[in-house]
Write a protein that holds these residues in place. Structure first.
Motif, PDB file in Angstrom:
ATOM      1  N   UNK A 505       0.834  -1.204   0.000  1.00  0.00           N
ATOM      2  CA  UNK A 505       0.000   0.000   0.000  1.00  0.00           C
ATOM      3  C   UNK A 505       0.868   1.254   0.000  1.00  0.00           C
ATOM      4  N   UNK A 506       1.957   1.264   0.813  1.00  0.00           N
ATOM      5  CA  UNK A 506       2.867   2.405   0.804  1.00  0.00           C
ATOM      6  C   UNK A 506       3.589   2.547  -0.518  1.00  0.00           C
ATOM      7  N   UNK A 507       3.930   1.414  -1.144  1.00  0.00           N
ATOM      8  CA  UNK A 507       4.594   1.453  -2.448  1.00  0.00           C
ATOM      9  C   UNK A 507       3.668   2.060  -3.505  1.00  0.00           C
ATOM     10  N   UNK A 508       2.391   1.700  -3.483  1.00  0.00           N
ATOM     11  CA  UNK A 508       1.436   2.291  -4.419  1.00  0.00           C
ATOM     12  C   UNK A 508       1.329   3.797  -4.215  1.00  0.00           C
ATOM     13  N   UNK A 509       1.345   4.229  -2.958  1.00  0.00           N
ATOM     14  CA  UNK A 509       1.250   5.669  -2.684  1.00  0.00           C
ATOM     15  C   UNK A 509       2.467   6.410  -3.236  1.00  0.00           C
ATOM     16  N   UNK A 510       3.662   5.823  -3.101  1.00  0.00           N
ATOM     17  CA  UNK A 510       4.864   6.471  -3.646  1.00  0.00           C
ATOM     18  C   UNK A 510       4.828   6.517  -5.169  1.00  0.00           C
ATOM     19  N   UNK A 511       4.359   5.443  -5.788  1.00  0.00           N
ATOM     20  CA  UNK A 511       4.256   5.430  -7.245  1.00  0.00           C
ATOM     21  C   UNK A 511       3.209   6.436  -7.734  1.00  0.00           C
ATOM     22  N   UNK A 517      -0.843  10.425 -13.707  1.00  0.00           N
ATOM     23  CA  UNK A 517      -2.049   9.718 -13.280  1.00  0.00           C
ATOM     24  C   UNK A 517      -2.515   8.700 -14.298  1.00  0.00           C
ATOM     25  N   UNK A 518      -2.399   9.031 -15.603  1.00  0.00           N
ATOM     26  CA  UNK A 518      -2.848   8.098 -16.628  1.00  0.00           C
ATOM     27  C   UNK A 518      -2.025   6.817 -16.597  1.00  0.00           C
ATOM     28  N   UNK A 519      -0.713   6.961 -16.378  1.00  0.00           N
ATOM     29  CA  UNK A 519       0.151   5.774 -16.334  1.00  0.00           C
ATOM     30  C   UNK A 519      -0.128   4.953 -15.086  1.00  0.00           C
ATOM     31  N   UNK A 520      -0.328   5.626 -13.955  1.00  0.00           N
ATOM     32  CA  UNK A 520      -0.631   4.892 -12.725  1.00  0.00           C
ATOM     33  C   UNK A 520      -1.950   4.134 -12.859  1.00  0.00           C
ATOM     34  N   UNK A 522      -3.180   2.779 -15.428  1.00  0.00           N
ATOM     35  CA  UNK A 522      -3.020   1.589 -16.254  1.00  0.00           C
ATOM     36  C   UNK A 522      -2.211   0.517 -15.524  1.00  0.00           C
ATOM     37  N   UNK A 523      -1.163   0.928 -14.788  1.00  0.00           N
ATOM     38  CA  UNK A 523      -0.204  -0.038 -14.246  1.00  0.00           C
ATOM     39  C   UNK A 523      -0.611  -0.549 -12.867  1.00  0.00           C
ATOM     40  N   UNK A 524      -0.974   0.354 -11.958  1.00  0.00           N
ATOM     41  CA  UNK A 524      -1.153  -0.046 -10.559  1.00  0.00           C
ATOM     42  C   UNK A 524      -2.570   0.151 -10.007  1.00  0.00           C
ATOM     43  N   UNK A 525      -3.393   0.957 -10.644  1.00  0.00           N
ATOM     44  CA  UNK A 525      -4.686   1.311 -10.045  1.00  0.00           C
ATOM     45  C   UNK A 525      -5.567   0.096  -9.722  1.00  0.00           C
ATOM     46  N   UNK A 526      -5.709  -0.925 -10.598  1.00  0.00           N
ATOM     47  CA  UNK A 526      -6.573  -2.066 -10.243  1.00  0.00           C
ATOM     48  C   UNK A 526      -6.114  -2.784  -8.980  1.00  0.00           C
ATOM     49  N   UNK A 527      -4.789  -2.925  -8.823  1.00  0.00           N
ATOM     50  CA  UNK A 527      -4.271  -3.614  -7.638  1.00  0.00           C
ATOM     51  C   UNK A 527      -4.450  -2.758  -6.382  1.00  0.00           C
ATOM     52  N   UNK A 528      -4.182  -1.453  -6.503  1.00  0.00           N
ATOM     53  CA  UNK A 528      -4.345  -0.569  -5.347  1.00  0.00           C
ATOM     54  C   UNK A 528      -5.799  -0.514  -4.913  1.00  0.00           C
TER      55      UNK A 528
END
Length: 572
Positions: A505-511, A517-520, A522-528
């Motif tokens: 969860x902290x790693x997602x916040x740093x990313x 925002x558009x890249x996040x 696509x890459x991490x938003x579903x998991x977060x």
């Protein structure tokens, strides 16, 4: 009227949207009776009554009209369209090119629609099917990487050179004075040219009280001043080429852009509206580099725009031509060939690079497909994946159909797996929920014991089958990254996994802070989203609070690769 027929002398005046009116003189043709009928059909084919929307299209129809009149005259025909016979038309069209038949048919159809004059057998044939067919067309090929790099580099170097000269000359003009009183110098000449516009040498010489020959003998020419202050077609060419290369907009779409079609959509991006001939109005959010390029062109052409006539002032692409007149920017073959020769550009075959602005879009689409993850087979590099899927994707053989159906089945199964609620077990819910989870996962007693005791733990969860092959080859250990487990239907989350879940969860916040925002998204938003909304809320708050004390919010707490490290969590 979009096109007006003039009978004496025979000709027409054409007015097309976005273009200056122009006239055609056809009084020199040998058979004026047939020519007059065809000119009437040509006038009836102009937009909005017909398909002709560009001056070049009208002139191509004029060429076919002239050819038909002359060929029929050679065959001894002296009458009007009412005297045409099926035999004469069939003989002419069968020996003609496809486009000649298409254009002459269109003019005869427009004539018959506006003023019926053809005999019934001829009318039925004119409105029938073409005898000739167009030659097979090969899709435009994308430029080779080395050719593309040389082309883009030459455009950027040329733009940088002319923009620098323009800035220097503009600053020089601001400090100048009227050369009629202060004497001639480049500084004072630039001052005068900035106020006169792209004037001729005669106008400048007259202002200082000299003839052109005397002025040029004493002071030289003014071409270098005019070239630096007012962009020519050659100077506009690299801007147009680079805009096409960076946006993928078709040439006619770029040429028709007006100032009202540009809107800022942020500090670095523009929203651009343009018209694509085969579709309609389209819009595109330009990338920061394309926005900067267009903004620089507007600055480069701002001084020229002040002196442009009212009908050209709202156009984005204007330039000076060889007659020192302000006109819409022209980037035809001869301009591009001259530009290529000036820069010594060559293709892979060693010959001068052939520039087709339509190939810029082809290369843009091809490169975009390479930048994004895609397994699609290229049917035509000039089409987007959506166009190919909507119009061209059709399994041709039973084997191909089976492959497509398997891909669809796998995709649907993946969507169902992602929609399944995560398996979270703890002391409070295990007794009620675990039997259902055991049945869903298909576990035996020994496997269940290993799962609950931690023997099947990976970093994020306990995996019910590490060799299932959902994210890699079946029978091999799963190669997925730690966050992929958050959406995996084989993962089981227990209280002992809470520290690692909170580290993720902290790693997602740093990313999220480091990535666009558009890249996040696509890459991490579903998991977060799955972690924050469906997994952590299933654990008791005291357990989450206790696990938080073990988390230091640093990258070295997670098994990350070098390219996955974040700047904010690098404290080692």
């Amino acid at each position: 009227m979009p096109a007006e027929l003039i009978r004496d002398p025979l000709g027409t005046v054409v007015s097309l949207p976005g273009h200056e009116p122009f006239s055609l003189d056809l009084s020199d043709l040998p058979n004026l009776l047939l020519a007059a009928d065809l000119v009437e059909g040509l006038a009836g084919s102009v937009h909005p009554n017909g398909p002709l929307t560009k001056p070049s299209s009208v002139r191509s129809f004029e060429s076919s009209l002239r050819r038909m009149v002359r060929d029929f005259t050679k065959d001894g025909f002296t009458g009007s369209a009412a005297d045409l016979t099926r035999a004469a038309l069939i003989s002419y069209w069968l020996r003609s090119h496809y486009l000649v038949e298409y254009r002459t048919r269109q003019m005869l159809r427009a004539l018959e629609t506006g003023r019926p004059v053809l005999t019934e057998p001829v009318r039925q044939m004119v409105f029938g099917v073409n005898f000739t067919r167009p030659a097979p067309h090969r899709p435009l090929a994308a430029y080779q990487p080395a050719e593309w790099q040389r082309l883009v580099a030459a455009c950027r170097d040329d733009i940088r050179l002319h923009w620098g000269r323009h800035q220097e000359m503009t600053a020089l003009a601001e400090a100048g004075r009227d050369p009629a009183h202060a004497g001639w110098s480049d500084q004072n000449g630039a001052w005068l040219m900035a106020r006169l516009g792209p004037a001729s040498a005669e106008a400048v010489a007259s202002h200082v009280g000299l003839t052109r020959s005397a002025f040029e003998k004493r002071y030289g020419g003014i071409r270098h001043l005019r070239s630096a202050l007012f962009p020519s077609n050659l100077q506009a060419a690299p801007y147009l080429l680079l805009m096409g290369a960076w946006t993928g907009i078709v040439p006619d779409g770029l040429a028709g852009i007006g100032l009202g079609d540009i809107q800022w959509s942020g500090r670095q991006a523009m929203l651009l509206n343009y018209t694509k001939g085969r579709t309609a109005e389209e819009s595109l959010v330009l990338s920061p580099r394309a926005s900067a390029l267009l903004h620089q062109w507007l600055q480069h052409s701002a001084l020229l725009r002040r002196h442009a006539p009212s009908e050209l002032r709202d156009r984005v692409w204007i330039a000076t031509n060889s007659q020192v007149r302000i006109c819409p920017t022209y980037a035809g073959d001869w301009v591009l060939r001259r530009w290529v020769a000036n820069h010594g550009l060559s293709g892979e075959n060693g010959e001068p690079l052939s520039i087709d602005r339509r190939r810029l879009r082809t290369t843009f689409i091809a490169q975009r497909g390479q930048r994004q993850w895609s397994l699609r087979a290229t049917i035509d590099p000039n089409h987007s994946p959506q166009v190919e899927g909507d119009h061209y994707l059709e399994p041709a053989t039973p084997a191909q159909r089976a492959v497509v159906e398997e891909i669809i089945s796998d995709a649907q199964a993946d969507l169902l797996r992602r929609a399944t609620a995560p398996a979270v077990v703890d002391e409070a819910t295990t007794a009620a929920a675990l039997p259902d989870e055991v049945q869903r996962l298909g576990l035996g007693g020994e496997a269940l014991a290993e799962l609950m005791s931690g023997q099947r733990d990976v970093f994020t969860a306990a995996c019910s089958d590490l060799l299932a092959g959902l994210h890699g080859p079946k029978g091999k250990p799963c190669p997925a990254r730690p966050w992929v487990c958050l959406l995996c239907p084989l993962a089981v989350f227990a209280p002992r996994h809470l520290p690692n879940l909170l580290r993720l969860k902290g790693y997602f916040a740093r990313q999220f802070r480091a990535m666009p925002r558009e890249q996040f998204a696509v890459v991490f938003a579903p998991y977060a989203h799955r972690l924050s909304s469906q997994i952590l809320p299933r654990f008791p708050e005291p357990a989450v609070t206790a696990a938080q004390g073990e988390v230091r919010d640093r990258d070295d707490e997670l098994p990350l690769r070098a390219e996955e490290l974040t700047q904010g969590g690098a404290g080692r």
